[in-house]
Motif scaffolding. Structure first.
Motif, PDB file in Angstrom:
ATOM      1  N   GLN A  75       0.838  -1.188   0.000  1.00 32.38           N
ATOM      2  CA  GLN A  75       0.000   0.000   0.000  1.00 32.38           C
ATOM      3  C   GLN A  75       0.878   1.244   0.000  1.00 32.38           C
ATOM      4  OE1 GLN A  75      -2.615  -0.441   3.413  1.00 32.38           O
ATOM      5  NE2 GLN A  75      -4.147  -1.495   2.171  1.00 32.38           N
ATOM      6  N   ASN A  76       0.490   2.214  -0.825  1.00 32.88           N
ATOM      7  CA  ASN A  76       1.223   3.482  -0.914  1.00 32.88           C
ATOM      8  C   ASN A  76       2.720   3.253  -1.119  1.00 32.88           C
ATOM      9  OD1 ASN A  76      -1.103   5.172  -0.491  1.00 32.88           O
ATOM     10  ND2 ASN A  76      -1.054   4.519   1.650  1.00 32.88           N
ATOM     11  N   ALA A  77       3.019   2.450  -2.110  1.00 27.30           N
ATOM     12  CA  ALA A  77       4.411   2.111  -2.415  1.00 27.30           C
ATOM     13  C   ALA A  77       4.926   2.957  -3.573  1.00 27.30           C
ATOM     14  CB  ALA A  77       4.521   0.625  -2.755  1.00 27.30           C
ATOM     15  N   ARG A 126      -0.897   7.909  -7.731  1.00 26.44           N
ATOM     16  CA  ARG A 126      -1.961   7.358  -8.560  1.00 26.44           C
ATOM     17  C   ARG A 126      -2.883   6.517  -7.690  1.00 26.44           C
ATOM     18  NH1 ARG A 126      -1.127   7.781 -14.083  1.00 26.44           N
ATOM     19  NH2 ARG A 126       0.996   8.294 -14.772  1.00 26.44           N
ATOM     20  N   GLU A 127      -4.181   6.754  -7.834  1.00 26.97           N
ATOM     21  CA  GLU A 127      -5.169   6.005  -7.073  1.00 26.97           C
ATOM     22  C   GLU A 127      -5.551   4.738  -7.833  1.00 26.97           C
ATOM     23  OE1 GLU A 127      -6.136   7.091  -4.057  1.00 26.97           O
ATOM     24  OE2 GLU A 127      -4.847   8.854  -4.302  1.00 26.97           O
ATOM     25  N   GLY A 128      -5.886   3.687  -7.109  1.00 28.63           N
ATOM     26  CA  GLY A 128      -6.314   2.442  -7.723  1.00 28.63           C
ATOM     27  C   GLY A 128      -5.314   1.327  -7.469  1.00 28.63           C
ATOM     28  N   THR A 129      -5.484   0.237  -8.215  1.00 28.06           N
ATOM     29  CA  THR A 129      -4.614  -0.936  -8.059  1.00 28.06           C
ATOM     30  C   THR A 129      -3.804  -1.142  -9.328  1.00 28.06           C
ATOM     31  OG1 THR A 129      -6.190  -1.985  -6.547  1.00 28.06           O
ATOM     32  CG2 THR A 129      -4.549  -3.411  -7.588  1.00 28.06           C
ATOM     33  N   PHE A 130      -2.502  -1.276  -9.150  1.00 21.10           N
ATOM     34  CA  PHE A 130      -1.561  -1.385 -10.257  1.00 21.10           C
ATOM     35  C   PHE A 130      -0.636  -2.584 -10.020  1.00 21.10           C
ATOM     36  CE2 PHE A 130      -2.885   2.947  -9.864  1.00 21.10           C
ATOM     37  CZ  PHE A 130      -2.916   3.473 -11.142  1.00 21.10           C
ATOM     38  N   LEU A 160      -4.805 -13.088  -9.270  1.00 22.08           N
ATOM     39  CA  LEU A 160      -4.908 -11.639  -9.134  1.00 22.08           C
ATOM     40  C   LEU A 160      -5.043 -10.919 -10.475  1.00 22.08           C
ATOM     41  CD1 LEU A 160      -2.116 -11.231  -6.428  1.00 22.08           C
ATOM     42  CD2 LEU A 160      -4.586 -10.940  -6.079  1.00 22.08           C
ATOM     43  N   LEU A 161      -5.121 -11.663 -11.560  1.00 18.60           N
ATOM     44  CA  LEU A 161      -5.234 -11.058 -12.884  1.00 18.60           C
ATOM     45  C   LEU A 161      -6.704 -10.791 -13.182  1.00 18.60           C
ATOM     46  CD1 LEU A 161      -3.250 -10.300 -15.158  1.00 18.60           C
ATOM     47  CD2 LEU A 161      -3.743 -12.517 -16.198  1.00 18.60           C
ATOM     48  N   ARG A 162      -7.019  -9.535 -13.452  1.00 19.95           N
ATOM     49  CA  ARG A 162      -8.411  -9.185 -13.751  1.00 19.95           C
ATOM     50  C   ARG A 162      -8.437  -8.072 -14.788  1.00 19.95           C
ATOM     51  NH1 ARG A 162      -7.704  -6.960  -8.302  1.00 19.95           N
ATOM     52  NH2 ARG A 162      -7.986  -4.688  -8.401  1.00 19.95           N
ATOM     53  N   PRO A 163      -9.566  -7.887 -15.484  1.00 17.47           N
ATOM     54  CA  PRO A 163      -9.615  -6.948 -16.612  1.00 17.47           C
ATOM     55  C   PRO A 163      -9.374  -5.490 -16.238  1.00 17.47           C
ATOM     56  CG  PRO A 163     -11.431  -8.519 -16.722  1.00 17.47           C
ATOM     57  CD  PRO A 163     -10.790  -8.714 -15.394  1.00 17.47           C
ATOM     58  N   ASP A 164      -9.668  -5.091 -14.998  1.00 11.49           N
ATOM     59  CA  ASP A 164      -9.507  -3.683 -14.631  1.00 11.49           C
ATOM     60  C   ASP A 164      -8.148  -3.389 -14.008  1.00 11.49           C
ATOM     61  OD1 ASP A 164      -9.999  -5.137 -12.344  1.00 11.49           O
ATOM     62  OD2 ASP A 164     -11.191  -3.568 -11.371  1.00 11.49           O
ATOM     63  N   TYR A 201       1.972   4.638  -5.698  1.00 14.03           N
ATOM     64  CA  TYR A 201       0.752   3.950  -6.115  1.00 14.03           C
ATOM     65  C   TYR A 201      -0.033   3.517  -4.881  1.00 14.03           C
ATOM     66  CZ  TYR A 201       2.861   3.928 -10.734  1.00 14.03           C
ATOM     67  OH  TYR A 201       3.429   4.316 -11.930  1.00 14.03           O
ATOM     68  N   GLN A 202      -1.338   3.768  -4.923  1.00 12.65           N
ATOM     69  CA  GLN A 202      -2.187   3.481  -3.769  1.00 12.65           C
ATOM     70  C   GLN A 202      -2.124   2.008  -3.382  1.00 12.65           C
ATOM     71  OE1 GLN A 202      -6.387   3.966  -4.471  1.00 12.65           O
ATOM     72  NE2 GLN A 202      -6.852   4.220  -2.292  1.00 12.65           N
ATOM     73  N   ASN A 203      -2.346   1.146  -4.343  1.00 11.23           N
ATOM     74  CA  ASN A 203      -2.236  -0.302  -4.135  1.00 11.23           C
ATOM     75  C   ASN A 203      -1.344  -0.855  -5.237  1.00 11.23           C
ATOM     76  OD1 ASN A 203      -4.253  -0.709  -1.915  1.00 11.23           O
ATOM     77  ND2 ASN A 203      -5.626   0.149  -3.460  1.00 11.23           N
ATOM     78  N   LEU A 204      -0.277  -1.526  -4.841  1.00  2.00           N
ATOM     79  CA  LEU A 204       0.713  -1.974  -5.819  1.00  2.00           C
ATOM     80  C   LEU A 204       0.969  -3.470  -5.665  1.00  2.00           C
ATOM     81  CD1 LEU A 204       2.679  -0.876  -8.038  1.00  2.00           C
ATOM     82  CD2 LEU A 204       4.437  -0.855  -6.257  1.00  2.00           C
ATOM     83  N   LEU A 205       0.845  -4.189  -6.775  1.00  2.00           N
ATOM     84  CA  LEU A 205       1.196  -5.609  -6.822  1.00  2.00           C
ATOM     85  C   LEU A 205       2.569  -5.737  -7.472  1.00  2.00           C
ATOM     86  CD1 LEU A 205      -2.218  -7.080  -8.052  1.00  2.00           C
ATOM     87  CD2 LEU A 205      -1.408  -6.825  -5.700  1.00  2.00           C
TER      88      LEU A 205
END
Length: 370
Positions: A75-77, A126-130, A160-164, A201-205
């Motif tokens: 988170q927030n990375a 950047r907000e969201g999941t990346f 964890l792979l999804r279209p968005d 990034y808000q949420n980073l994978l």
């Protein structure tokens, strides 16, 4: 200035659905395996240190393994321009780089042991999941395909792979984008990050790269290559991969070696002239490939199990001396290699110098895999 220290994926708790940073591993734990059971490598006369060339490949790097797939969630990375990742507590994730030099290249200053400082402020959030796809050597075909793009497979393995999902990538060349499209990543999902930036990034994978180090693969790199859609198989072919159009590391006696290969049914190709889809289609049909060490041999990833690779390599390689031998091992290909001496160009870096290999040894290697 901000202080940073190294953290490893195991320093984060397992994924439990709660808030906070985490990691998840898929697949079996790594297991060391002896790579060679016979004598598939020969060394030409004229190399500076024949004993060293053999010791490197049979002793120091005589074993290999396939590392597991994993994903770290933060988170927030922060992602630096060469894709070094740091968490919100100043931990530099060691799994985000392959060599310590990348840390220095990202602008970190070494203080002591595993402690660094950095003065660059993050530019924006950047907000969201990346998910991070970029690595330190993105413009190299081998590294982009098998180190960077293999991260897509790690995400799929972890569910964890999804279209968005959005992907953090470097400025993309057309062939890089084509590979991602082939893997099912849409253009709208690609978020480019420049090399001189630091973005939060808000949420980073952070998926595992396809390489553990310069010569060792993670298991999901193999699965990714085998999962790519390939055209219906045609008649088997043999390919001689040339570097004559490359700017460096030419095989000086390629033409006379190719005469033998041509008599055995090989056709000469220049992979850099072909779009990715055509390279993949050609090598999916290949029963045999041969050629000098270089990115063109990467396409062995699309060959069927039981195929054959013959590699001609220059002396003086160290970290990546067994890269393609390990690749053959992990992809279940038969392998033969011939190491030869440099041919001039002493003012160039060792990995850019031209070389030759003994013709008789090259012929023996080609015949050995028939």
């Amino acid at each position: 200035m901000q202080d940073f220290h190294f953290v490893r994926r195991g320093d984060y708790p397992g994924r439990n659905g709660g808030d906070g940073d985490w990691h998840v591993q898929t697949g079996a734990p790594s297991k060391w395996e002896q790579r060679w059971l016979d004598e598939p490598l020969t060394v030409s006369d004229g190399v500076a240190d024949e004993a060293r060339e053999r010791d490197l490949r049979y002793v120091e790097q005589g074993q290999t393994f396939a590392g597991p797939a994993f994903v770290v969630g933060l988170q927030n990375a922060d992602v630096f321009g060469n894709f070094i990742v740091a968490d919100q507590r100043g931990g530099i994730l060691t799994d985000s780089f392959r060599a310590l030099g990348a840390v220095v290249d990202a602008g970190f200053l070494h203080k002591e042991k595993e402690l660094y400082t950095h003065e660059l402020d993050w530019t924006h959030q950047r907000e969201g999941t990346f998910a991070v796809l970029g690595i330190q050597t993105n413009n190299n075909y081998f590294h982009w395909l098998l180190e960077a793009c293999a991260r897509v497979q790690a995400l799929e393995d972890a569910g964890l792979l999804r279209p968005d999902l959005l992907f953090v990538v470097p400025p993309l060349r057309p062939w890089m984008r084509e590979i991602l499209n082939t893997l099912g990543v849409a253009n709208r999902q690609m978020v480019e990050q420049s090399r001189d930036s630091r973005v939060r990034y808000q949420n980073l994978l952070v998926p595992a790269r396809g390489l553990v180090n310069i010569r060792t693969f993670n298991e999901h790199a193999v699965r990714m290559a085998r999962s790519l859609p390939k055209p219906a198989a045609g008649a088997a072919i043999k390919l001689f991969v040339s570097r004559q159009k490359s700017s460096s590391r030419h095989l000086g006696n390629e033409d006379e070696i190719f005469e033998t290969a041509q008599a055995l049914g090989y056709i000469k190709i220049f992979p850099e002239d072909l779009p990715f889809s055509e390279q993949m289609a050609l090598f999916a049909r290949a029963s045999h490939i041969a050629g000098p060490l270089g990115a063109g041999l990467t396409n062995a990833a699309f060959m069927r199990e039981g195929g054959a690779m013959v590699e001609f390599a220059p002396e003086g390689r160290t970290g990546d001396a067994t890269l393609f031998a390990n690749m053959a091992h992990n992809w279940s290909l038969r392998y033969r290699g011939v190491v030869g001496p440099f041919a001039g160009g002493g003012d160039r870096p060792a990995d850019r110098r031209n070389f030759t290999v003994n013709l008789a040894l090259a012929q023996d290697a080609l015949h050995a895999v028939e």
